[in-house]
Write an enzyme that holds these catalytic residues in place. Sequence first.
Site, PDB file in Angstrom:
ATOM      1  N   GLN A 178      36.435  42.398  86.460  1.00 35.20           N
ATOM      2  CA  GLN A 178      35.371  43.015  87.275  1.00 35.20           C
ATOM      3  C   GLN A 178      34.099  42.175  87.301  1.00 35.20           C
ATOM      4  O   GLN A 178      33.113  42.569  87.934  1.00 35.20           O
ATOM      5  CB  GLN A 178      35.057  44.434  86.764  1.00 35.20           C
ATOM      6  CG  GLN A 178      36.235  45.403  86.858  1.00 35.20           C
ATOM      7  CD  GLN A 178      36.606  45.792  88.303  1.00 35.20           C
ATOM      8  OE1 GLN A 178      35.841  45.557  89.244  1.00 35.20           O
ATOM      9  NE2 GLN A 178      37.790  46.370  88.472  1.00 35.20           N
ATOM     10  N   SER A 213      41.734  38.304  88.371  1.00 35.05           N
ATOM     11  CA  SER A 213      42.682  38.792  89.385  1.00 35.05           C
ATOM     12  C   SER A 213      42.174  38.431  90.776  1.00 35.05           C
ATOM     13  O   SER A 213      40.993  38.617  91.078  1.00 35.05           O
ATOM     14  CB  SER A 213      42.793  40.315  89.256  1.00 35.05           C
ATOM     15  OG  SER A 213      43.724  40.809  90.172  1.00 35.05           O
ATOM     16  N   THR A 229      59.758  31.367  89.933  1.00 37.36           N
ATOM     17  CA  THR A 229      59.044  30.754  91.058  1.00 37.36           C
ATOM     18  C   THR A 229      57.835  31.625  91.374  1.00 37.36           C
ATOM     19  O   THR A 229      57.958  32.828  91.538  1.00 37.36           O
ATOM     20  CB  THR A 229      59.974  30.677  92.291  1.00 37.36           C
ATOM     21  OG1 THR A 229      61.186  30.052  91.872  1.00 37.36           O
ATOM     22  CG2 THR A 229      59.343  29.892  93.413  1.00 37.36           C
ATOM     23  N   ASN A 269      35.740  48.719  84.152  1.00 32.65           N
ATOM     24  CA  ASN A 269      36.088  49.022  85.550  1.00 32.65           C
ATOM     25  C   ASN A 269      35.808  50.465  85.951  1.00 32.65           C
ATOM     26  O   ASN A 269      35.757  50.776  87.128  1.00 32.65           O
ATOM     27  CB  ASN A 269      37.570  48.699  85.816  1.00 32.65           C
ATOM     28  CG  ASN A 269      38.490  49.334  84.800  1.00 32.65           C
ATOM     29  OD1 ASN A 269      38.309  49.175  83.596  1.00 32.65           O
ATOM     30  ND2 ASN A 269      39.478  50.061  85.261  1.00 32.65           N
ATOM     31  N   CYS A 325      44.861  52.454  88.012  1.00 34.43           N
ATOM     32  CA  CYS A 325      46.081  52.246  87.215  1.00 34.43           C
ATOM     33  C   CYS A 325      46.420  53.466  86.370  1.00 34.43           C
ATOM     34  O   CYS A 325      47.535  53.580  85.875  1.00 34.43           O
ATOM     35  CB  CYS A 325      45.932  51.032  86.314  1.00 34.43           C
ATOM     36  SG  CYS A 325      45.882  49.522  87.246  1.00 34.43           S
ATOM     37  N   HIS A 334      43.009  39.787  93.779  1.00 36.80           N
ATOM     38  CA  HIS A 334      42.802  40.847  94.786  1.00 36.80           C
ATOM     39  C   HIS A 334      41.497  41.616  94.599  1.00 36.80           C
ATOM     40  O   HIS A 334      41.111  42.392  95.464  1.00 36.80           O
ATOM     41  CB  HIS A 334      44.015  41.782  94.855  1.00 36.80           C
ATOM     42  CG  HIS A 334      44.160  42.749  93.722  1.00 36.80           C
ATOM     43  ND1 HIS A 334      43.667  44.025  93.774  1.00 36.80           N
ATOM     44  CD2 HIS A 334      44.758  42.635  92.510  1.00 36.80           C
ATOM     45  CE1 HIS A 334      43.969  44.664  92.660  1.00 36.80           C
ATOM     46  NE2 HIS A 334      44.628  43.841  91.862  1.00 36.80           N
ATOM     47  N   ALA A 381      46.393  40.468  86.914  1.00 39.07           N
ATOM     48  CA  ALA A 381      45.603  40.449  85.678  1.00 39.07           C
ATOM     49  C   ALA A 381      46.305  41.260  84.604  1.00 39.07           C
ATOM     50  O   ALA A 381      46.191  40.972  83.413  1.00 39.07           O
ATOM     51  CB  ALA A 381      44.211  41.002  85.945  1.00 39.07           C
ATOM     52  N   THR A 382      47.042  42.277  85.015  1.00 43.92           N
ATOM     53  CA  THR A 382      47.819  43.060  84.053  1.00 43.92           C
ATOM     54  C   THR A 382      48.777  42.128  83.307  1.00 43.92           C
ATOM     55  O   THR A 382      48.881  42.164  82.071  1.00 43.92           O
ATOM     56  CB  THR A 382      48.625  44.161  84.801  1.00 43.92           C
ATOM     57  OG1 THR A 382      47.687  45.072  85.363  1.00 43.92           O
ATOM     58  CG2 THR A 382      49.586  44.885  83.885  1.00 43.92           C
TER      59      THR A 382
HETATM   60  N1  PLP Z   1      41.457  44.557  84.070  1.00 49.25           N
HETATM   61  C1  PLP Z   1      40.515  45.251  84.697  1.00 49.25           C
HETATM   62  C2  PLP Z   1      39.169  45.390  84.062  1.00 49.25           C
HETATM   63  C3  PLP Z   1      40.764  45.846  85.931  1.00 49.25           C
HETATM   64  O1  PLP Z   1      39.813  46.536  86.556  1.00 49.25           O
HETATM   65  C4  PLP Z   1      42.056  45.697  86.498  1.00 49.25           C
HETATM   66  C5  PLP Z   1      42.386  46.373  87.774  1.00 49.25           C
HETATM   67  O2  PLP Z   1      41.959  47.488  88.027  1.00 49.25           O
HETATM   68  C6  PLP Z   1      43.015  44.952  85.809  1.00 49.25           C
HETATM   69  C7  PLP Z   1      42.686  44.403  84.592  1.00 49.25           C
HETATM   70  C8  PLP Z   1      44.390  44.760  86.359  1.00 49.25           C
HETATM   71  O3  PLP Z   1      44.362  43.932  87.495  1.00 49.25           O
HETATM   72  P1  PLP Z   1      45.673  43.723  88.372  1.00 49.25           P
HETATM   73  O4  PLP Z   1      45.633  44.776  89.430  1.00 49.25           O
HETATM   74  O5  PLP Z   1      45.542  42.339  88.921  1.00 49.25           O
HETATM   75  O6  PLP Z   1      46.830  43.857  87.479  1.00 49.25           O
END
Ligand code: PLP
Length: 378
Positions: free
Chosen positions: A184, A202, A240, A155, A326, A204, A74-75
């Site tokens: 979230q 995301s 890929t 989050n 993060c 995971h 997601a990042t």
């Molecule tokens: N956005 C939110 C609100 C999140 O909570 C997170 C992960 O903690 C992310 C983005 C980033 O997700 P990813 O770990 O897939 O990069």
Amino acid sequence: MQSIPDIYFDYASTAPIHHEVIEATHTLLPQFYANPDSLHTLGYQVGDLMRISREKIASLLHVMPQMVIFTGSATEANNMAIKGAAFKNQHKGKHCITTKIEHSSVLNTFKQLQEYFGFEVDYLDVDAFGVLSYDQLKQSLRKDTILVSIMAINNEIGTIADIEQIKKIVKSSSSAILHVDFVQMLGKYPIDLNRIDLATFSAHKIGGLKGSGLLIRNTQVELMPLISGGQQEYSLRGGTSNTLANITFAKALRIALEKMVSEFSRIKEINDYLRSELTLIPQLDILTPQSGSAYILAFSYPSIPSEIMMNALSQRKIYVSAHSTCTSQSAYSHVHLAIGLKEHAANGVIRLSFGDQTTMNQAHRFIEVFKEIVKNGY
Ligand code: PLP
């Protein structure tokens, strides 16, 4: 002697991988190793699985398959959305709007746009519960605003934004692109992607594998590719892809959505119990609003610094966070400061977050252990 089972209250960081995803991975991994873009039978087979996953995800999210872009996280999806849209649309204006409590992958992306690429960014304030002022949003929109990015669920403290209201304001008062980080919210609350131009997810966080994220893009919205390369992902993300993580994302999503309603009431009951017990502890402040996500419960207990509390809990096999993983190395969380926590209160924040393996018994044990730490020290 019976060993004490682990209590994992850190789902907002990542969720345990769903056993069906593990099984599928074991089955697929040895066989489906080919490059999905290779022009031979093995390649077509993997390409087909990717196509099926894309179509399933599209159907589960009620969008067209061509709107589904697989990313590595997601990042990455947030970077792709924000920088991609900003670079591509800068001829229309260089003003963007976001909030002070976004995930670091959004905030640091905007900071980069400001510092290195001459964009102007407004960071909207929030109140003590993380709620933004919709009037301030409306007033901040300008003729040259090209992008608005606001998260659906925070989050760190679980605040739920009123996405319908945001859509209404942005779409009626501007021609800005609307990006929402739904990480979230996925699998926890219903999501309506109608009139949202860019949406981030995301795998995971919902029991899928790490290394797979999604950007859902309204195909009218043009993006500048950040990773130049081959034709993968509509030429928006060369390289890929992590095929197995992407293929099993659809499975994780289907399972999460099937159980969404029953899980919600179960988790809500656990959260309500924890909230009512924690509220009784003197000097403890609950940070998550009553109207916040049932899956997150953040509180501040200033007498014991977060790091020490997390350690004490960890020694007793209870795993929690203080704030976003993060930014776990930073002294203070930008979210805690934005909601007005003073330093000593921000020092003592604990975030509990829940998911499919969370039980009421675990919640009882947590309260028992937490009270013991509060009473007897760590
Ligand atoms: N956005 C939110 C609100 C999140 O909570 C997170 C992960 O903690 C992310 C983005 C980033 O997700 P990813 O770990 O897939 O990069």
